[in-house]
Motif scaffolding. Structure first.
Motif, PDB file in Angstrom:
ATOM      1  N   ASN A  65       0.757  -1.103  -0.092  1.00 58.86           N
ATOM      2  CA  ASN A  65      -0.015  -0.189   0.099  1.00 58.86           C
ATOM      3  C   ASN A  65       0.712   1.095   0.172  1.00 58.86           C
ATOM      4  O   ASN A  65       0.610   2.239  -0.449  1.00 58.86           O
ATOM      5  CB  ASN A  65      -1.046   0.066   1.059  1.00 58.86           C
ATOM      6  N   VAL A  66       1.905   1.297   0.773  1.00 60.87           N
ATOM      7  CA  VAL A  66       2.827   2.283   0.949  1.00 60.87           C
ATOM      8  C   VAL A  66       3.504   2.700  -0.678  1.00 60.87           C
ATOM      9  O   VAL A  66       3.560   3.840  -1.114  1.00 60.87           O
ATOM     10  CB  VAL A  66       4.010   2.338   1.929  1.00 60.87           C
ATOM     11  N   LYS A  67       4.018   1.367  -1.428  1.00 60.47           N
ATOM     12  CA  LYS A  67       4.388   1.665  -2.458  1.00 60.47           C
ATOM     13  C   LYS A  67       3.593   2.165  -3.760  1.00 60.47           C
ATOM     14  O   LYS A  67       3.669   3.064  -4.640  1.00 60.47           O
ATOM     15  CB  LYS A  67       4.914   0.384  -3.261  1.00 60.47           C
ATOM     16  N   ALA A  68       2.247   1.848  -3.584  1.00 65.49           N
ATOM     17  CA  ALA A  68       1.146   2.402  -4.612  1.00 65.49           C
ATOM     18  C   ALA A  68       1.076   3.753  -4.514  1.00 65.49           C
ATOM     19  O   ALA A  68       0.937   4.564  -5.372  1.00 65.49           O
ATOM     20  CB  ALA A  68      -0.035   1.525  -4.385  1.00 65.49           C
ATOM     21  N   LEU A  69       0.906   4.085  -3.061  1.00 63.87           N
ATOM     22  CA  LEU A  69       0.526   5.611  -2.694  1.00 63.87           C
ATOM     23  C   LEU A  69       1.994   6.381  -2.986  1.00 63.87           C
ATOM     24  O   LEU A  69       1.717   7.581  -3.288  1.00 63.87           O
ATOM     25  CB  LEU A  69       0.049   5.813  -1.129  1.00 63.87           C
ATOM     26  N   GLU A  70       2.945   6.077  -2.889  1.00 67.15           N
ATOM     27  CA  GLU A  70       4.257   6.791  -3.301  1.00 67.15           C
ATOM     28  C   GLU A  70       4.432   6.835  -4.936  1.00 67.15           C
ATOM     29  O   GLU A  70       4.608   8.099  -5.319  1.00 67.15           O
ATOM     30  CB  GLU A  70       5.440   5.908  -2.784  1.00 67.15           C
ATOM     31  N   ALA A  71       3.808   5.826  -5.765  1.00 63.65           N
ATOM     32  CA  ALA A  71       3.673   5.980  -6.901  1.00 63.65           C
ATOM     33  C   ALA A  71       2.625   7.006  -7.391  1.00 63.65           C
ATOM     34  O   ALA A  71       2.905   7.909  -8.012  1.00 63.65           O
ATOM     35  CB  ALA A  71       3.289   4.708  -7.749  1.00 63.65           C
ATOM     36  N   ALA A  72       1.597   7.178  -6.797  1.00 58.88           N
ATOM     37  CA  ALA A  72       0.694   8.166  -6.950  1.00 58.88           C
ATOM     38  C   ALA A  72       1.360   9.442  -6.688  1.00 58.88           C
ATOM     39  O   ALA A  72       0.847  10.571  -7.237  1.00 58.88           O
ATOM     40  CB  ALA A  72      -0.591   7.876  -6.168  1.00 58.88           C
ATOM     41  N   LEU A  73       1.954   9.573  -5.579  1.00 63.47           N
ATOM     42  CA  LEU A  73       2.538  10.722  -5.238  1.00 63.47           C
ATOM     43  C   LEU A  73       3.589  11.139  -6.150  1.00 63.47           C
ATOM     44  O   LEU A  73       3.453  12.465  -6.474  1.00 63.47           O
ATOM     45  CB  LEU A  73       3.334  10.660  -3.772  1.00 63.47           C
ATOM     46  N   ALA A  74       4.579  10.449  -6.889  1.00 63.74           N
ATOM     47  CA  ALA A  74       5.208  10.843  -7.773  1.00 63.74           C
ATOM     48  C   ALA A  74       4.724  11.319  -9.056  1.00 63.74           C
ATOM     49  O   ALA A  74       4.950  12.190  -9.794  1.00 63.74           O
ATOM     50  CB  ALA A  74       6.311   9.539  -8.146  1.00 63.74           C
ATOM     51  N   ARG A  75       3.180  10.527  -9.433  1.00 64.70           N
ATOM     52  CA  ARG A  75       2.689  11.181 -10.597  1.00 64.70           C
ATOM     53  C   ARG A  75       2.188  12.508 -10.368  1.00 64.70           C
ATOM     54  O   ARG A  75       2.169  13.401 -11.351  1.00 64.70           O
ATOM     55  CB  ARG A  75       1.629  10.126 -10.855  1.00 64.70           C
ATOM     56  N   ALA A  76       1.617  12.566  -9.216  1.00 61.87           N
ATOM     57  CA  ALA A  76       1.147  14.095  -8.840  1.00 61.87           C
ATOM     58  C   ALA A  76       2.274  15.009  -8.788  1.00 61.87           C
ATOM     59  O   ALA A  76       2.134  16.362  -9.439  1.00 61.87           O
ATOM     60  CB  ALA A  76       0.528  14.139  -7.540  1.00 61.87           C
ATOM     61  N   GLU A  77       3.485  14.950  -8.527  1.00 63.94           N
ATOM     62  CA  GLU A  77       4.510  15.491  -8.554  1.00 63.94           C
ATOM     63  C   GLU A  77       4.837  15.968  -9.900  1.00 63.94           C
ATOM     64  O   GLU A  77       5.458  17.130 -10.453  1.00 63.94           O
ATOM     65  CB  GLU A  77       5.820  15.053  -7.768  1.00 63.94           C
ATOM     66  N   TRP A  78       5.033  14.994 -10.867  1.00 69.00           N
ATOM     67  CA  TRP A  78       5.142  15.084 -12.346  1.00 69.00           C
ATOM     68  C   TRP A  78       4.089  15.949 -12.908  1.00 69.00           C
ATOM     69  O   TRP A  78       4.727  16.883 -13.818  1.00 69.00           O
ATOM     70  CB  TRP A  78       5.084  13.650 -12.860  1.00 69.00           C
ATOM     71  N   GLU A  79       2.871  15.605 -12.677  1.00 69.52           N
ATOM     72  CA  GLU A  79       1.863  16.658 -13.299  1.00 69.52           C
ATOM     73  C   GLU A  79       1.917  18.064 -13.036  1.00 69.52           C
ATOM     74  O   GLU A  79       1.850  19.047 -13.451  1.00 69.52           O
ATOM     75  CB  GLU A  79       0.535  16.083 -12.752  1.00 69.52           C
ATOM     76  N   LEU A  80       2.401  18.251 -11.573  1.00 73.23           N
ATOM     77  CA  LEU A  80       2.595  19.650 -11.217  1.00 73.23           C
ATOM     78  C   LEU A  80       3.838  20.252 -12.000  1.00 73.23           C
ATOM     79  O   LEU A  80       3.540  21.520 -12.086  1.00 73.23           O
ATOM     80  CB  LEU A  80       2.837  19.686  -9.662  1.00 73.23           C
ATOM     81  N   GLY A  81       4.920  19.546 -12.160  1.00 71.26           N
ATOM     82  CA  GLY A  81       6.098  19.852 -12.858  1.00 71.26           C
ATOM     83  C   GLY A  81       5.711  20.236 -14.349  1.00 71.26           C
ATOM     84  O   GLY A  81       6.365  21.152 -14.709  1.00 71.26           O
ATOM     85  N   GLN A  82       4.941  19.392 -14.817  1.00 71.60           N
ATOM     86  CA  GLN A  82       4.301  19.953 -16.191  1.00 71.60           C
ATOM     87  C   GLN A  82       3.681  21.009 -16.448  1.00 71.60           C
ATOM     88  O   GLN A  82       3.530  21.544 -17.621  1.00 71.60           O
ATOM     89  CB  GLN A  82       3.833  18.464 -16.647  1.00 71.60           C
ATOM     90  N   LYS A  83       3.277  21.580 -15.380  1.00 71.37           N
ATOM     91  CA  LYS A  83       2.638  22.834 -15.500  1.00 71.37           C
ATOM     92  C   LYS A  83       3.307  24.178 -15.737  1.00 71.37           C
ATOM     93  O   LYS A  83       3.103  25.004 -15.964  1.00 71.37           O
ATOM     94  CB  LYS A  83       1.612  23.165 -14.286  1.00 71.37           C
ATOM     95  N   SER A  84       4.602  24.002 -15.270  1.00 69.40           N
ATOM     96  CA  SER A  84       5.646  24.811 -15.744  1.00 69.40           C
ATOM     97  C   SER A  84       6.865  24.408 -16.656  1.00 69.40           C
ATOM     98  O   SER A  84       7.236  23.231 -16.319  1.00 69.40           O
ATOM     99  CB  SER A  84       6.196  25.475 -14.439  1.00 69.40           C
TER     100      SER A  84
END
Length: 335
Positions: free
Chosen positions: A195-214
């Motif tokens: 469960n921790v690994k799955a949520l960490e992957a979701a966190l990494a995706r959220a960070e990537w999506e935020l980074g793509q906004k700039s």
């Protein structure tokens, strides 16, 4: 009178004969001068500067805020623009909190009981030991009395049962203390780690999506154009800024089929630009494999001269920054 005419004719003939060598040398000098002026000079080819642009876009939509202006020189890593990112920041915050919750649950599953709970178990165990010791003493006395016939067998059996109950309670508390130090079961801990690994992957995706906004400059370049103004809505995937890096500045010219064999990739050329005092050195970087113009007839010796091939040359970064797309240039082959 006749004598006078003869002398005059003789003088004219002598004058004509003496001027003939002079005329010959003058005519010879003129011919040599014309031949020198008509000596073939290196052929000058005409071309132009072309730019290969880098179009910078974001994979998502939003209102844009520009960080650069048209004509500005930017360095690698410099911010170019940013899109509104309120929703992405909220998703990132939520993902980070979920990861923290899952990590805490995993740590909790790896731990045993709390110290106060372990202390309560130890106290119950000590109490059970005392009760067991008392039950054993009572059983011993009852066995002695039963041997003399002072007590009945029923009384002895009751004391034996009490000793056995206390002994079983002691063993149960010993097992609970050992279990208290183990934490959750292995399967539960594995599920918590997954469960921790799955949520960490979701966190990494959220960070990537935020980074793509700039977006930032991928290399040193000229901001050739800005396709939107600050405050405008940009659809997903639409370019916002076009960059012209020094490596994207190229010279283009066309070479006839008859001279194509004299040029190869890496061949040096000399480029002359209006307004530049010095001649710019460049190298051939591309030779088109196909002609730019093909006549609607079969190839013959007469028609092959009508075929031209596109040639591209590149410049050093120091020279490329001073050249502009569309600028006419003169090119000579060779160094």
């Amino acid at each position: 009178m006749k004598e006078k005419n003869r002398s005059q004719s003789s003088a004219e003939a002598q004058l004509t004969a003496s001027s003939r060598p002079r005329r010959f040398f003058i005519l010879l000098n003129l011919i040599l001068g014309l031949s020198a002026c008509s000596a073939p000079a290196p052929e000058t080819l005409h071309g132009y500067i072309e730019g290969e642009f880098v179009y910078v876009a974001a994979p998502s939509a939003g209102v844009v805020a520009l960080s650069v202006a048209k004509g500005e020189q930017v360095q690698k890593g410099s911010p170019l623009f940013a899109l509104e990112s309120v929703a992405e920041r909220d998703l990132l915050d939520e993902a980070a909190r979920r990861v923290a919750q899952a990590r805490a649950a995993l740590l909790d599953s790896e731990k045993g009981l709390r110290p106060t709970e372990v202390a309560a178990l130890r106290a119950r165990l000590e109490q059970t030991k005392s009760a067991l010791s008392l039950a054993e003493n009572e059983l011993t006395r009852q066995q002695k009395l039963f041997a003399t016939g002072a007590v009945s067998a029923q009384s002895l059996d009751r004391r034996l049962s009490e000793r056995d109950q206390q002994l079983q309670l002691k063993e149960s508390l010993d097992a609970e203390l050992k279990t208290a130090a183990l934490g959750a079961r292995a399967d539960q801990q594995s599920a918590a780690r997954a469960n921790v690994k799955a949520l960490e992957a979701a966190l990494a995706r959220a960070e990537w999506e935020l980074g793509q906004k700039s977006r930032k400059a991928p290399e040193n370049a000229l901001v050739f154009d800005t396709l939107y103004r600050s405050g405008e809505w940009v659809p997903a995937g639409r370019p916002v800024v076009s960059l012209l890096p020094p490596g994207g500045v190229k010279g283009r010219f066309y070479l006839s089929e008859g001279r194509l064999a004299s040029v190869k990739v890496g061949s040096p050329v000399q480029v002359t630009v209006d307004g530049f005092r010095e001649v710019i050195s460049a190298k051939v970087s591309f030779i088109s494999p196909r002609p730019e113009y093909t006549p609607p007839v079969i190839y013959s010796r007469e028609n092959r001269a009508r075929l031209v091939y596109l040639i591209e040359v590149t410049f050093s970064p120091e020279k490329a920054v001073n050249l502009h797309p569309g600028q006419p240039v003169d090119i000579r082959l060779g160094s």
